[in-house]
Design a protein around this motif. Sequence first.
Motif, mmCIF file in Angstrom:
data_model
loop_
_atom_site.group_PDB
_atom_site.id
_atom_site.type_symbol
_atom_site.label_atom_id
_atom_site.label_comp_id
_atom_site.label_asym_id
_atom_site.label_seq_id
_atom_site.Cartn_x
_atom_site.Cartn_y
_atom_site.Cartn_z
ATOM 1 N N ILE A 1 0.835 -1.252 -0.022
ATOM 2 C CA ILE A 1 -0.022 -0.026 0.127
ATOM 3 C C ILE A 1 0.557 1.147 -0.073
ATOM 4 O O ILE A 1 1.966 1.497 0.758
ATOM 5 C CB ILE A 1 -1.045 -0.038 1.221
ATOM 6 C CG1 ILE A 1 -1.953 -1.224 1.103
ATOM 7 C CG2 ILE A 1 -1.754 1.525 1.387
ATOM 8 C CD1 ILE A 1 -2.769 -1.258 2.195
ATOM 9 N N ASN A 2 0.578 2.264 -0.953
ATOM 10 C CA ASN A 2 1.118 3.412 -1.000
ATOM 11 C C ASN A 2 1.021 4.207 0.214
ATOM 12 O O ASN A 2 -0.302 4.185 0.606
ATOM 13 C CB ASN A 2 0.859 4.223 -2.348
ATOM 14 C CG ASN A 2 1.605 5.424 -2.329
ATOM 15 O OD1 ASN A 2 2.484 5.811 -1.730
ATOM 16 N ND2 ASN A 2 1.431 5.862 -3.785
ATOM 17 N N PRO A 3 1.951 4.908 1.016
ATOM 18 C CA PRO A 3 1.649 5.533 2.060
ATOM 19 C C PRO A 3 0.581 6.916 1.710
ATOM 20 O O PRO A 3 -0.199 7.326 2.583
ATOM 21 C CB PRO A 3 2.793 6.309 2.676
ATOM 22 C CG PRO A 3 3.803 5.003 2.036
ATOM 23 C CD PRO A 3 3.221 4.740 0.979
ATOM 24 N N GLY A 4 0.761 7.351 0.509
ATOM 25 C CA GLY A 4 -0.002 8.577 0.205
ATOM 26 C C GLY A 4 -1.451 8.097 -0.204
ATOM 27 O O GLY A 4 -2.508 8.749 0.272
ATOM 28 N N LEU A 5 -1.640 6.928 -0.457
ATOM 29 C CA LEU A 5 -2.854 6.271 -0.770
ATOM 30 C C LEU A 5 -3.626 6.025 0.644
ATOM 31 O O LEU A 5 -4.671 6.321 0.680
ATOM 32 C CB LEU A 5 -2.855 5.006 -1.531
ATOM 33 C CG LEU A 5 -4.094 4.344 -1.962
ATOM 34 C CD1 LEU A 5 -5.097 5.409 -2.713
ATOM 35 C CD2 LEU A 5 -3.889 2.964 -2.546
ATOM 36 N N ILE B 1 -4.906 9.518 1.813
ATOM 37 C CA ILE B 1 -5.921 9.841 1.294
ATOM 38 C C ILE B 1 -7.246 8.724 1.771
ATOM 39 O O ILE B 1 -8.346 9.508 2.005
ATOM 40 C CB ILE B 1 -6.162 9.539 -0.439
ATOM 41 C CG1 ILE B 1 -4.928 10.493 -0.831
ATOM 42 C CG2 ILE B 1 -7.331 9.531 -1.054
ATOM 43 C CD1 ILE B 1 -4.436 10.298 -2.007
ATOM 44 N N GLY B 2 -6.976 7.716 1.918
ATOM 45 C CA GLY B 2 -8.070 6.764 2.445
ATOM 46 C C GLY B 2 -8.662 7.272 3.770
ATOM 47 O O GLY B 2 -9.618 7.372 4.281
ATOM 48 N N TYR B 3 -7.300 7.593 4.725
ATOM 49 C CA TYR B 3 -7.822 8.209 6.092
ATOM 50 C C TYR B 3 -8.835 9.288 6.043
ATOM 51 O O TYR B 3 -9.705 9.537 6.728
ATOM 52 C CB TYR B 3 -6.714 8.149 6.919
ATOM 53 C CG TYR B 3 -6.962 8.977 8.204
ATOM 54 C CD1 TYR B 3 -7.816 8.195 9.248
ATOM 55 C CD2 TYR B 3 -6.744 10.303 8.550
ATOM 56 C CE1 TYR B 3 -8.408 8.799 10.527
ATOM 57 C CE2 TYR B 3 -7.099 10.566 9.879
ATOM 58 C CZ TYR B 3 -7.999 9.998 10.682
ATOM 59 O OH TYR B 3 -8.402 10.651 11.775
ATOM 60 N N GLY B 4 -8.406 10.232 5.160
ATOM 61 C CA GLY B 4 -8.919 11.550 4.768
ATOM 62 C C GLY B 4 -10.224 11.395 4.484
ATOM 63 O O GLY B 4 -11.364 12.053 5.152
ATOM 64 N N LEU B 5 -10.565 10.422 3.699
ATOM 65 C CA LEU B 5 -11.950 10.174 3.327
ATOM 66 C C LEU B 5 -12.772 9.252 4.397
ATOM 67 O O LEU B 5 -13.983 9.600 4.729
ATOM 68 C CB LEU B 5 -12.131 9.307 2.102
ATOM 69 C CG LEU B 5 -11.581 10.079 0.735
ATOM 70 C CD1 LEU B 5 -11.429 8.766 -0.260
ATOM 71 C CD2 LEU B 5 -12.366 11.192 0.203
ATOM 72 N N GLY B 6 -12.109 8.455 5.060
ATOM 73 C CA GLY B 6 -12.699 7.797 6.354
ATOM 74 C C GLY B 6 -12.957 8.706 7.378
ATOM 75 O O GLY B 6 -14.108 8.735 8.164
ATOM 76 N N ILE C 1 -9.787 4.604 15.175
ATOM 77 C CA ILE C 1 -9.444 3.268 14.669
ATOM 78 C C ILE C 1 -9.045 3.575 13.200
ATOM 79 O O ILE C 1 -8.368 2.936 12.674
ATOM 80 C CB ILE C 1 -10.997 2.591 14.474
ATOM 81 C CG1 ILE C 1 -11.205 1.990 15.850
ATOM 82 C CG2 ILE C 1 -10.461 1.164 13.481
ATOM 83 C CD1 ILE C 1 -12.591 1.190 15.820
ATOM 84 N N GLY C 2 -9.548 4.570 12.462
ATOM 85 C CA GLY C 2 -9.023 4.968 11.074
ATOM 86 C C GLY C 2 -7.795 5.397 11.123
ATOM 87 O O GLY C 2 -6.915 5.200 10.285
ATOM 88 N N LEU C 3 -7.518 6.158 12.097
ATOM 89 C CA LEU C 3 -6.029 6.736 12.374
ATOM 90 C C LEU C 3 -4.828 5.515 12.610
ATOM 91 O O LEU C 3 -3.950 5.609 11.836
ATOM 92 C CB LEU C 3 -5.913 7.674 13.355
ATOM 93 C CG LEU C 3 -4.770 8.442 13.675
ATOM 94 C CD1 LEU C 3 -4.291 9.372 12.379
ATOM 95 C CD2 LEU C 3 -4.844 9.202 14.826
ATOM 96 N N VAL C 4 -5.407 4.277 13.280
ATOM 97 C CA VAL C 4 -4.692 3.583 13.648
ATOM 98 C C VAL C 4 -4.423 2.729 12.384
ATOM 99 O O VAL C 4 -3.310 2.160 12.168
ATOM 100 C CB VAL C 4 -5.236 2.629 14.739
ATOM 101 C CG1 VAL C 4 -4.435 1.190 14.998
ATOM 102 C CG2 VAL C 4 -5.118 3.214 16.083
ATOM 103 N N VAL C 5 -5.356 2.455 11.737
ATOM 104 C CA VAL C 5 -5.121 1.768 10.316
ATOM 105 C C VAL C 5 -4.293 2.688 9.511
ATOM 106 O O VAL C 5 -3.437 1.733 8.745
ATOM 107 C CB VAL C 5 -6.653 1.527 9.854
ATOM 108 C CG1 VAL C 5 -6.519 0.827 8.207
ATOM 109 C CG2 VAL C 5 -7.570 0.500 10.563
#
Length: 85
Positions: free
Chosen positions: A16-20, A23-28, A74-78
């Motif tokens: 998994i790309n860290p930038g991706l 973005i996923g956490y931002g959306l979450g 939880i999203g931040l931990v992920v």
Amino acid sequence: MSNIVLAQAAEAAGSINPGLAAIGYGLGAVGPGIGVGLIWAAVINGTARQPEAQGQLQGIAWISFVLVEVLALIGLVVYFIASAA
């Protein structure tokens, strides 16, 4: 069985790309943000309509607030798990 699943998840997390992940956490984080806004808007509206119920409404609101914020944490931990690989 679970060791195989964990090993496969670790291999997948490594790609998994860290930038991706950011973005996923931002959306979450959008969902909990909207949820917190809705909770406190309901408390303000409820207090305006029935001021004597303010104490009960705030107790329920704080519990709901904590549950919504746990989702964000939880999203931040992920995110950290995904970006650490």
